[in-house]
Design an enzyme around this catalytic site. Structure first.
Site, PDB file in Angstrom:
ATOM      1  N   GLY A  45     -24.738  -3.197  11.586  1.00  9.34           N
ATOM      2  CA  GLY A  45     -25.798  -3.841  12.363  1.00  9.34           C
ATOM      3  C   GLY A  45     -26.953  -2.870  12.523  1.00  9.34           C
ATOM      4  O   GLY A  45     -26.767  -1.649  12.449  1.00  9.34           O
ATOM      5  N   GLN A  50     -34.470   0.890  16.062  1.00  9.92           N
ATOM      6  CA  GLN A  50     -33.822   1.990  15.327  1.00  9.92           C
ATOM      7  C   GLN A  50     -34.626   2.432  14.111  1.00  9.92           C
ATOM      8  O   GLN A  50     -34.373   3.499  13.549  1.00  9.92           O
ATOM      9  CB  GLN A  50     -32.418   1.578  14.881  1.00  9.92           C
ATOM     10  CG  GLN A  50     -31.464   1.335  16.042  1.00  9.92           C
ATOM     11  CD  GLN A  50     -30.080   0.993  15.536  1.00  9.92           C
ATOM     12  OE1 GLN A  50     -29.780  -0.165  15.270  1.00  9.92           O
ATOM     13  NE2 GLN A  50     -29.241   2.002  15.381  1.00  9.92           N
ATOM     14  N   CYS A  93     -22.933   4.192  16.276  1.00  6.11           N
ATOM     15  CA  CYS A  93     -24.316   3.727  16.183  1.00  6.11           C
ATOM     16  C   CYS A  93     -25.078   4.649  15.238  1.00  6.11           C
ATOM     17  O   CYS A  93     -24.962   5.871  15.338  1.00  6.11           O
ATOM     18  CB  CYS A  93     -24.951   3.759  17.569  1.00  6.11           C
ATOM     19  SG  CYS A  93     -26.675   3.262  17.589  1.00  6.11           S
ATOM     20  N   LEU A  94     -25.862   4.066  14.334  1.00  2.00           N
ATOM     21  CA  LEU A  94     -26.626   4.884  13.384  1.00  2.00           C
ATOM     22  C   LEU A  94     -27.637   5.789  14.110  1.00  2.00           C
ATOM     23  O   LEU A  94     -28.043   6.806  13.568  1.00  2.00           O
ATOM     24  CB  LEU A  94     -27.354   3.984  12.372  1.00  2.00           C
ATOM     25  CG  LEU A  94     -26.450   3.202  11.401  1.00  2.00           C
ATOM     26  CD1 LEU A  94     -27.289   2.295  10.515  1.00  2.00           C
ATOM     27  CD2 LEU A  94     -25.602   4.146  10.558  1.00  2.00           C
ATOM     28  N   HIS A 135     -24.240  -5.265  20.835  1.00  2.12           N
ATOM     29  CA  HIS A 135     -24.700  -3.876  20.642  1.00  2.12           C
ATOM     30  C   HIS A 135     -26.165  -3.866  20.168  1.00  2.12           C
ATOM     31  O   HIS A 135     -26.976  -3.088  20.664  1.00  2.12           O
ATOM     32  CB  HIS A 135     -23.769  -3.198  19.625  1.00  2.12           C
ATOM     33  CG  HIS A 135     -24.156  -1.815  19.217  1.00  2.12           C
ATOM     34  ND1 HIS A 135     -23.324  -0.724  19.379  1.00  2.12           N
ATOM     35  CD2 HIS A 135     -25.287  -1.325  18.618  1.00  2.12           C
ATOM     36  CE1 HIS A 135     -23.937   0.357  18.926  1.00  2.12           C
ATOM     37  NE2 HIS A 135     -25.119   0.023  18.445  1.00  2.12           N
ATOM     38  N   GLU A 136     -26.481  -4.756  19.217  1.00  3.74           N
ATOM     39  CA  GLU A 136     -27.853  -4.785  18.683  1.00  3.74           C
ATOM     40  C   GLU A 136     -28.841  -5.324  19.713  1.00  3.74           C
ATOM     41  O   GLU A 136     -29.970  -4.831  19.812  1.00  3.74           O
ATOM     42  CB  GLU A 136     -27.919  -5.615  17.394  1.00  3.74           C
ATOM     43  CG  GLU A 136     -27.019  -5.137  16.257  1.00  3.74           C
ATOM     44  CD  GLU A 136     -27.041  -3.647  16.006  1.00  3.74           C
ATOM     45  OE1 GLU A 136     -28.087  -3.003  16.225  1.00  3.74           O
ATOM     46  OE2 GLU A 136     -25.990  -3.097  15.609  1.00  3.74           O
ATOM     47  N   HIS A 139     -29.965  -2.729  22.012  1.00  4.45           N
ATOM     48  CA  HIS A 139     -31.047  -1.894  21.466  1.00  4.45           C
ATOM     49  C   HIS A 139     -32.414  -2.492  21.798  1.00  4.45           C
ATOM     50  O   HIS A 139     -33.369  -1.753  22.052  1.00  4.45           O
ATOM     51  CB  HIS A 139     -30.933  -1.787  19.941  1.00  4.45           C
ATOM     52  CG  HIS A 139     -29.992  -0.710  19.459  1.00  4.45           C
ATOM     53  ND1 HIS A 139     -30.164   0.615  19.766  1.00  4.45           N
ATOM     54  CD2 HIS A 139     -28.875  -0.771  18.685  1.00  4.45           C
ATOM     55  CE1 HIS A 139     -29.192   1.321  19.190  1.00  4.45           C
ATOM     56  NE2 HIS A 139     -28.398   0.503  18.528  1.00  4.45           N
TER      57      HIS A 139
HETATM   58 ZN    ZN Z   1     -26.697   1.011  17.479  1.00  3.84          ZN
END
Ligand code: ZN
Length: 176
Positions: A45, A50, A93-94, A135-136, A139
């Site tokens: 995701g 991000q 998470c990236l 989660h997204e 963000h």
């Molecule tokens: Zn993330």
């Protein structure tokens, strides 16, 4: 086109993203770039903040193997309903590289969003898909998965990430 990934403590990750007025050709191209960037970094995701863009856009693909044709490209995603029942998953998470922690969230959610055809769609998600969408969406509200942990656990993770980032920057400095 690959987009630049922003990692903690970049300020953009703490900003509230703005709704997309309409999913036009430019937005679709941005979503496709986000998808390419997510696959490149082996994520399931990715949210626009991000990649440094303050728009309410997310992409998700939890399929195995991943498949662009099955990926979810969502603008203005919104949780309409959440289950009482919970689901725990070891999230990463990236933007918080190399760190994982168990996060408990509602097991099922009902979500509304605008698709690539600029149509409003509703869907239900559970387990990993539900976790990933939540989660997204976090963000888009300037929140990270570590915000769901105890203060102590969160601080330990974020300090590790900051230290790793500092070391990496110093190495680059020496190399140049
Ligand atoms: Zn993330």
């Amino acid at each position: 086109m690959l987009l630049k990934l922003h990692t903690f403590p970049d300020a953009v990750l703490r900003e509230v993203a703005k709704p997309v007025a309409a999913v036009d050709a430019e937005t679709v191209r941005f979503m496709q770039d986000m998808l390419e960037t997510m696959y490149h970094h082996r994520g399931v995701g990715l949210a626009a903040p991000q990649v440094g863009v303050g728009k309410r856009v997310i992409v998700v693909d939890i399929n195995e193997p991943q498949d662009p044709a099955q990926a979810l490209l969502m603008a203005n995603p919104e949780i309409l309903q959440s289950s009482e029942e919970e689901f725990c998953y070891n999230e990463g998470c990236l933007s918080v590289p190399g760190q994982y922690a168990d996060v408990t969230r509602p097991k099922k959610v009902r979500v509304a969003y605008i698709n690539i055809h600029n149509q409003r769609v509703e869907m239900e998600a559970e387990d990993l898909l539900s976790t990933c969408i939540q989660h997204e969406i976090d963000h888009l509200n300037g929140e990270l998965f570590v915000d769901h942990l105890s203060r102590l656990k969160r601080d330990i993770i974020l300090k590790k990430v900051e230290k790793a980032r500092r070391l990496a920057e110093e190495e680059i400095g020496h190399a140049l």
